[in-house]
Write an enzyme that holds these catalytic residues in place. Structure first.
Site, PDB file in Angstrom:
ATOM      1  N   CYS A 271       0.729  -1.212  -0.093  1.00 35.31           N
ATOM      2  CA  CYS A 271       0.139   0.103  -0.129  1.00 35.31           C
ATOM      3  C   CYS A 271       0.919   1.301   0.088  1.00 35.31           C
ATOM      4  CB  CYS A 271      -0.725   0.183   1.109  1.00 35.31           C
ATOM      5  SG  CYS A 271      -2.301  -0.981   1.161  1.00 35.31           S
TER       6      CYS A 271
HETATM    7  N1  LIG Z   1      -4.376  -5.633   1.209  1.00 35.64           N
HETATM    8  C1  LIG Z   1      -4.294  -4.542   1.802  1.00 35.64           C
HETATM    9  O1  LIG Z   1      -3.460  -4.408   2.770  1.00 35.64           O
HETATM   10  C2  LIG Z   1      -5.197  -3.459   1.288  1.00 35.64           C
HETATM   11  C3  LIG Z   1      -5.230  -2.417   2.445  1.00 35.64           C
HETATM   12  C4  LIG Z   1      -6.088  -1.308   2.294  1.00 35.64           C
HETATM   13  C5  LIG Z   1      -6.888  -1.453   0.595  1.00 35.64           C
HETATM   14  N2  LIG Z   1      -6.556  -2.354   0.009  1.00 35.64           N
HETATM   15  C6  LIG Z   1      -7.123  -2.408  -1.585  1.00 35.64           C
HETATM   16  O2  LIG Z   1      -8.233  -3.232  -1.576  1.00 35.64           O
HETATM   17  C7  LIG Z   1      -8.328  -3.671  -2.925  1.00 35.64           C
HETATM   18  C8  LIG Z   1      -8.163  -5.427  -2.529  1.00 35.64           C
HETATM   19  O3  LIG Z   1      -7.029  -5.506  -2.238  1.00 35.64           O
HETATM   20  P1  LIG Z   1      -6.327  -7.214  -1.732  1.00 35.64           P
HETATM   21  O4  LIG Z   1      -5.124  -7.073  -1.260  1.00 35.64           O
HETATM   22  O5  LIG Z   1      -7.545  -7.604  -1.002  1.00 35.64           O
HETATM   23  O6  LIG Z   1      -6.464  -8.010  -3.253  1.00 35.64           O
HETATM   24  P2  LIG Z   1      -6.163  -9.301  -3.412  1.00 35.64           P
HETATM   25  O7  LIG Z   1      -5.522  -9.530  -5.005  1.00 35.64           O
HETATM   26  O8  LIG Z   1      -5.870 -10.082  -2.271  1.00 35.64           O
HETATM   27  O9  LIG Z   1      -7.906  -9.985  -3.467  1.00 35.64           O
HETATM   28  C9  LIG Z   1      -8.675  -9.506  -5.054  1.00 35.64           C
HETATM   29  C10 LIG Z   1      -9.571 -10.713  -5.189  1.00 35.64           C
HETATM   30  O10 LIG Z   1     -10.567 -10.275  -6.036  1.00 35.64           O
HETATM   31  C11 LIG Z   1     -10.752 -11.364  -6.828  1.00 35.64           C
HETATM   32  N3  LIG Z   1     -11.215 -10.961  -8.086  1.00 35.64           N
HETATM   33  C12 LIG Z   1     -10.619 -10.574  -9.235  1.00 35.64           C
HETATM   34  N4  LIG Z   1     -11.283 -10.181 -10.180  1.00 35.64           N
HETATM   35  C13 LIG Z   1     -12.497 -10.390  -9.805  1.00 35.64           C
HETATM   36  C14 LIG Z   1     -13.928 -10.216 -10.390  1.00 35.64           C
HETATM   37  N5  LIG Z   1     -14.171  -9.670 -11.760  1.00 35.64           N
HETATM   38  N6  LIG Z   1     -14.980 -10.722  -9.879  1.00 35.64           N
HETATM   39  C15 LIG Z   1     -14.778 -10.963  -8.598  1.00 35.64           C
HETATM   40  N7  LIG Z   1     -13.640 -11.133  -7.855  1.00 35.64           N
HETATM   41  C16 LIG Z   1     -12.498 -10.847  -8.578  1.00 35.64           C
HETATM   42  C17 LIG Z   1      -9.445 -12.100  -6.906  1.00 35.64           C
HETATM   43  O11 LIG Z   1      -9.569 -13.511  -7.272  1.00 35.64           O
HETATM   44  C18 LIG Z   1      -9.067 -11.878  -5.382  1.00 35.64           C
HETATM   45  O12 LIG Z   1      -9.635 -12.977  -4.559  1.00 35.64           O
HETATM   46  C19 LIG Z   1      -7.208  -3.156  -3.653  1.00 35.64           C
HETATM   47  O13 LIG Z   1      -7.773  -1.892  -4.275  1.00 35.64           O
HETATM   48  C20 LIG Z   1      -6.291  -2.546  -2.393  1.00 35.64           C
HETATM   49  O14 LIG Z   1      -5.535  -1.313  -2.857  1.00 35.64           O
HETATM   50  C21 LIG Z   1      -5.843  -3.485   0.390  1.00 35.64           C
END
Ligand SMILES: NC(=O)c1ccc[n+]([C@@H]2O[C@H](COP(=O)([O-])OP(=O)(O)OC[C@H]3O[C@@H](n4cnc5c(N)ncnc54)[C@H](O)[C@@H]3O)[C@@H](O)[C@H]2O)c1
Length: 450
Positions: A271
């Site tokens: 992040c």
């Molecule tokens: N992980 C963190 O620390 C964190 C913190 C704050 C914000 N965020 C934000 O949250 C968001 C998600 O991050 P994350 O780390 O959980 O990502 P991630 O890659 O761990 O998870 C994304 C999920 O979405 C699924 N996916 C992809 N395309 C899809 C679709 N069309 N329909 C349904 N599911 C689908 C994937 O299979 C996966 O399980 C990002 O924008 C990230 O910037 C993450």
């Protein structure tokens, strides 16, 4: 909208699955993902993601939590949908909307068949302007419905840290809500009041302000971290000056505060680095140069060379004016303790510990590494260019220099008493300052001073 009874969560990844499990305490939750194995595991009450407390949450609330690949099932059977798909960074620093757009189109298609009001909430980190201009347009076009009348959109990002996602989600400092209508903000307030462990504070505003607020918060925190490191690089050159002592003192001032004001390595992870770069990219798009964000990123990268230079100083004595020769480097084993970008996670994305190892390999040093959780991820990146220790003890044994790069709790109790003669320890986080025998080793801890 009558009272919210069911919530859908699109994207069951590191943040989305935790979000779904936390909402499942008090709501029926339908999670949507494209990963069939993940769906199967969740429906069997199993946890596919390594995150503190998530296994227990899924098992405890499994009667309220269902996973599916079917958007229609999720949208038609819930009143509010949170989108938490990944938004990876593009080469220019902006966030990609690719996964978001795919899911918005499928939500829109499902909305076509819905007769009641539905609130769609973007939780993924997005570029400012995305909710008002991209999401609204796609949903109206694919559903044939009108935003603000048949459905609405809000932006509600999370400020969680990996390793403590569930704790952070349930105990937020505040909840940020970008809303198009007051009613939508009230719906979200209600959901969080029913979910969080204490009554949270809310920051409510329009969507574009909330989108800017999300990345600017991380920009501010990274600026604070970088301030401490920048102060430390000046103190490195001033005999007697100790940046650790200085930041501990100035952090007592209520205008400053102690959190994230500690010299060490630069920030990393999935992040902080990308939010800072995205803010600068966003500023460029509106013809402003975000000099501060750009400088924070540059100074953060400088920390890698700063640490490597300190290792050279450790090898030949402080204040040397000639580079350490290649032969000395090739005969020097550097033990690196900690490779994840922070403790309690296996994530190594943008970890400065990895960058330091890569730089030291290029310089010719022999590297031995240990991490309590990240070794498997590290093998994929560093391959056989380093040797892998099975414990911190093995990593210290026969090393000439040891660097503590990630402050894992277990490193506090490392026994340096059976070390090699003349061992030098660079303790980037002052982990072992109090329990190390400084007569027999050369120890650089707080403020990187002997
Ligand atoms: N992980 C963190 O620390 C964190 C913190 C704050 C914000 N965020 C934000 O949250 C968001 C998600 O991050 P994350 O780390 O959980 O990502 P991630 O890659 O761990 O998870 C994304 C999920 O979405 C699924 N996916 C992809 N395309 C899809 C679709 N069309 N329909 C349904 N599911 C689908 C994937 O299979 C996966 O399980 C990002 O924008 C990230 O910037 C993450």
């Amino acid at each position: 909208m009558s009272q919210v009874e069911a919530i859908s969560v699109i994207g069951l990844g590191k943040l989305g699955l935790c979000t779904a499990a936390c909402f499942a305490q008090n709501y029926k939750v339908i999670g949507v993902d494209i990963d069939r194995d993940k769906i199967e595991m969740i429906n069997a009450g199993k946890n596919p993601i390594a995150e503190t407390g998530l296994t227990e949450m899924i098992s405890k609330y499994k009667s309220n939590l269902k996973a599916t690949a079917d958007y229609k099932e999720a949208i038609l059977n819930s009143q509010v949908t949170f989108i938490v798909v990944a938004t990876p960074s593009e080469a220019d620093g902006t966030f990609s909307n690719k996964q978001l757009e795919v899911s918005l189109k499928q939500i829109g298609a499902a909305l076509k068949e819905k007769n009641s009001y539905h609130l769609i909430v973007i939780t993924s980190t997005v570029m400012p302007g995305t909710t008002d201009h991209v999401a609204k347009f796609i949903l109206e076009e694919t559903s044939g419905k009108v935003c603000g009348k048949d459905f609405s959109i809000a932006y509600n990002p999370e400020f969680i840290a990996l390793g403590s996602v569930i704790h952070d989600f349930l105990n937020p400092d505040f909840i940020l809500i970008g809303e198009m209508r007051e009613k939508d903000g009230l719906i979200l307030e209600d959901i969080y009041k029913n979910t969080c462990e204490h009554s949270p504070r809310f920051g409510r505003m329009n969507c574009v302000s909330a989108e800017i607020a999300k990345i600017s918060l991380n920009c501010y925190v990274t600026m604070k971290i970088t301030y401490a490191n920048s102060l430390a690089s000046v103190c490195d050159k001033v005999p007697g000056a100790d940046a650790g002592v200085i930041t501990s003192a100035i952090g007592l001032d209520s205008r400053i505060g102690k959190k994230y004001l500690k010299p060490g390595l630069g920030y990393g992870g999935p992040c902080f680095p990308r939010d800072n770069v995205a803010f600068a990219a966003f500023a460029r798009k509106v013809n402003v140069k975000a000099k501060l964000s750009e400088m924070v990123d540059e100074v953060n990268r400088d920390q890698i060379t700063r640490i490597t230079k300190i290792i050279e100083d450790l090898l030949v004595g402080d204040g040397h004016d000639r580079p350490v020769n290649r032969k000395i480097k090739e005969e020097t084993v550097v033990g690196v303790l900690g490779l994840s970008y922070k403790p309690n996670t296996h994530i190594i994305e943008d970890s400065q510990a990895i960058d330091i190892v890569e730089l030291l390999i290029n310089e010719g040093y022999k590297i031995k590494v240990y991490d309590p959780a990240a070794i498997e991820s590290v093998r994929g990146v560093l391959g056989d260019s380093v040797t892998y220790a099975k414990s911190s003890k093995e990593c210290v044994e026969n090393s000439d220099v040891v660097i503590i790069t990630t402050p894992w709790e277990e490193f506090k109790t490392i026994d340096f008493s059976k070390h090699k003669k003349d061992l030098a320890v660079l303790d980037c986080w002052s982990m072992v300052d109090n329990n190390v025998d400084k007569i027999n080793i050369r120890y650089l801890g707080k403020g990187f001073k002997f």
